[in-house]
Design an enzyme around this catalytic site. Structure first.
Site, PDB file in Angstrom:
ATOM      1  N   CYS A  67       0.865  -1.184   0.000  1.00 53.54           N
ATOM      2  CA  CYS A  67       0.000   0.000   0.000  1.00 53.54           C
ATOM      3  C   CYS A  67       0.898   1.229   0.000  1.00 53.54           C
ATOM      4  O   CYS A  67       2.067   1.150   0.356  1.00 53.54           O
ATOM      5  CB  CYS A  67      -0.893   0.032   1.234  1.00 53.54           C
ATOM      6  SG  CYS A  67      -2.068  -1.321   1.310  1.00 53.54           S
ATOM      7  N   GLU A 116      -8.973   7.320   3.492  1.00 55.26           N
ATOM      8  CA  GLU A 116      -8.382   7.291   2.156  1.00 55.26           C
ATOM      9  C   GLU A 116      -9.375   6.983   1.045  1.00 55.26           C
ATOM     10  O   GLU A 116     -10.258   6.144   1.202  1.00 55.26           O
ATOM     11  CB  GLU A 116      -7.273   6.233   2.108  1.00 55.26           C
ATOM     12  CG  GLU A 116      -6.143   6.519   3.067  1.00 55.26           C
ATOM     13  CD  GLU A 116      -5.046   5.470   3.056  1.00 55.26           C
ATOM     14  OE1 GLU A 116      -3.913   5.844   3.405  1.00 55.26           O
ATOM     15  OE2 GLU A 116      -5.300   4.301   2.710  1.00 55.26           O
TER      16      GLU A 116
END
Length: 182
Positions: A67, A116
């Site tokens: 990520c 996010e």
């Protein structure tokens, strides 16, 4: 590696500025752009990684392969490639979009919030891993079906974003198809 930043977003997903990555992740984390990637080997196995204990959010937690956060002027796909090189020391195939509109907010046990817009990608590698210990403390190549079963049975053992991504039926279907096309 130079200091990274996050691209801040408004509620509609429009960039509004940047903030240094470490400073951005707090108990009041602003919405920002990220990405999540599921990396497969030539056998169709998924690389599951355990986050280093030095990570600010979710240290020591098992998660999907890589990520990160795209930098200004960088495409999500290029960011996936950059982070795979940095965290895992591998070259990958061009990342393929799996779940382009994934968005989440989660709070870790220490109170750090992730907030996010986080498109999800899948890619392959045939390279040997060269793990960056600052990012990854452990890893395992696993059959995707076993990982998905593990997530369903013990979601608390995995990062919340991985659990949420795996809970999406379309993303799950696309990941399964990706894993089968060796």
């Amino acid at each position: 590696m130079q200091t990274e930043h996050v691209i801040l977003l408004n509620a509609q997903g429009v960039p509004t500025g940047t903030l240094e990555k470490y400073a951005a992740h707090t108990a009041d984390t602003l919405l920002h752009l990220a990405f999540s990637s599921w990396l497969f080997n030539a056998k169709g196995q998924l690389l599951v990684t355990r986050r280093a204990l030095s990570k600010k959010a979710w240290p020591g937690v098992w998660t999907n392969s890589v990520c990160g956060h795209p930098q200004l002027g960088e495409s999500n796909e290029d960011a996936v490639i950059r982070r795979c090189r940095y965290e895992l020391g591998v070259e990958i195939t061009p990342p393929e979009s799996i779940y382009p509109d994934f968005r989440y907010r989660a709070t870790d046990p220490n109170g750090i919030v992730e907030n996010e817009v986080c498109p999800v990608f899948a890619a392959r590698t045939t390279s040997a891993l060269q793990i960056n210990d600052d990012e990854v403390m452990d890893y395992q190549w696993c059959d995707l079906a076993d990982v998905l079963h593990g997530i369903d049975a013990t979601p608390w053992a995995f990062s919340p974003w991985m659990v949420m991504q795996a809970a999406n039926s379309e993303a799950r279907k696309l990941l399964s198809a990706f894993a089968q096309h060796n």
